[in-house]
Design an enzyme around this catalytic site. Structure first.
Site, short mmCIF file in Angstrom:
data_model
loop_
_atom_site.label_atom_id
_atom_site.label_comp_id
_atom_site.label_asym_id
_atom_site.label_seq_id
_atom_site.Cartn_x
_atom_site.Cartn_y
_atom_site.Cartn_z
N ASP A 8 -5.72 -13.38 2.84
CA ASP A 8 -6.93 -12.86 3.48
C ASP A 8 -8.17 -13.01 2.61
O ASP A 8 -9.26 -12.59 3.01
CB ASP A 8 -6.74 -11.40 3.90
CG ASP A 8 -5.98 -10.58 2.90
OD1 ASP A 8 -5.68 -11.09 1.80
OD2 ASP A 8 -5.66 -9.41 3.20
N ASP A 52 -3.31 -10.63 -2.89
CA ASP A 52 -3.84 -10.16 -1.61
C ASP A 52 -5.27 -9.68 -1.82
O ASP A 52 -5.58 -9.11 -2.88
CB ASP A 52 -2.95 -9.03 -1.09
CG ASP A 52 -3.28 -8.62 0.33
OD1 ASP A 52 -4.30 -7.92 0.51
OD2 ASP A 52 -2.54 -8.99 1.25
N HIS A 76 -6.76 -7.22 -0.71
CA HIS A 76 -6.81 -5.77 -0.87
C HIS A 76 -6.00 -5.35 -2.10
O HIS A 76 -5.00 -5.98 -2.43
CB HIS A 76 -6.25 -5.07 0.38
CG HIS A 76 -6.97 -5.42 1.63
ND1 HIS A 76 -6.52 -6.40 2.49
CD2 HIS A 76 -8.13 -4.95 2.15
CE1 HIS A 76 -7.36 -6.51 3.51
NE2 HIS A 76 -8.35 -5.63 3.32
N HIS A 113 0.81 -1.23 0.00
CA HIS A 113 0.00 0.00 0.00
C HIS A 113 0.84 1.28 0.00
O HIS A 113 0.31 2.36 -0.24
CB HIS A 113 -0.93 0.04 1.22
CG HIS A 113 -2.00 -0.99 1.21
ND1 HIS A 113 -2.78 -1.26 0.11
CD2 HIS A 113 -2.43 -1.85 2.18
CE1 HIS A 113 -3.64 -2.23 0.40
NE2 HIS A 113 -3.45 -2.60 1.64
#
Length: 236
Positions: A179, A99, A101, A63
């Site tokens: 996740d 991932d 996200h 990120h």
């Protein structure tokens, strides 16, 4: 310095105030972040020697943008490793990010970088809310809806891999998140341990030098998910 500004590095070094609600200003966080980047670089260099390499060092990094720390990411490990590879002789690098996200920082740093390609498969809507469409000439996004049937999710993961292969990269970096697991407490997705084994197996079957940065996950079964992925990478 290939990925971040001097000002950003100074802010992370000083770290007087939290960067956001998920990104605290821990004392000496720059040292942890640099070690994590070092693990990414070591894995990348091992992959270029023909080893199937991975790094499990936090904080993970995908990120962090050129000038902003966010989402428990202070430096962009996978982007730094990709840019270092290109600067030291690798002709073309592709990043495969599964991932749950979106790797918004990786995308922002690699956007329109020559011979770097980014493929992200992620839940949408989901923090940080980006990744709804392809951007530039080298960043390709594959958003999936919450609670998408597992078989459909696998098809999206496979389609992204097929698109990656079309670029014929000399090196593949993987942002391996766990996740999207069906019982992860933070996301609303459907993958099982067998799917992570399949992902590792699929990366191995590419036949391209590859390194993986294990981004983590939040379920109690995380060790089993990581092990399934690594077994797939090893072909065991």
């Amino acid at each position: 310095m290939r990925a971040h500004t001097k000002e950003h590095l100074a802010r992370v070094t000083e770290a007087a105030h939290d960067f956001d609600g998920d990104t605290p200003a821990h004392q000496n966080i720059i040292e942890h972040a640099r070690r994590s980047v070092g693990g990414a670089l070591a894995a990348m260099r091992a992959a270029r020697k023909g080893e199937m390499a991975f790094s499990l060092l936090r904080p993970p990094g995908h990120h962090a943008t050129k000038d902003r720390a966010m989402g428990f990411c202070y430096l962009s490990n996978i982007a730094i490793a990709a840019l270092e590879a290109l600067a030291t002789g690798t002709t073309k690098v592709a990043i495969y990010d599964f991932d749950v996200h979106h790797g918004n920082g990786t995308e922002a740093i690699l956007l329109n970088q020559s011979n770097a390609f980014f493929f992200s498969i992620h839940q949408h809507p989901c923090y940080p809310g980006t990744g709804t469409k392809d951007v530039g000439k080298n960043c390709f996004n594959f958003p999936v809806r919450p609670q998408i049937p597992r078989e459909e999710y696998r098809k999206v993961l496979e389609r992204a891999l097929e698109e990656l292969k079309k670029q014929k990269p000399a090196l593949v970096g993987v942002s391996a998140g766990f996740d999207a697991y069906a019982r992860d407490p933070l996301a609303q997705e459907t993958l099982e341990a067998e799917d992570y084994y399949w992902l590792g197996e699929s990366i191995r079957k590419l036949g391209i030098p590859a390194f993986s940065l294990l981004e983590g996950g939040y379920s109690k079964e995380l060790p089993e998910l990581v092990l399934a992925y690594l077994k797939g990478l090893e072909g065991k």
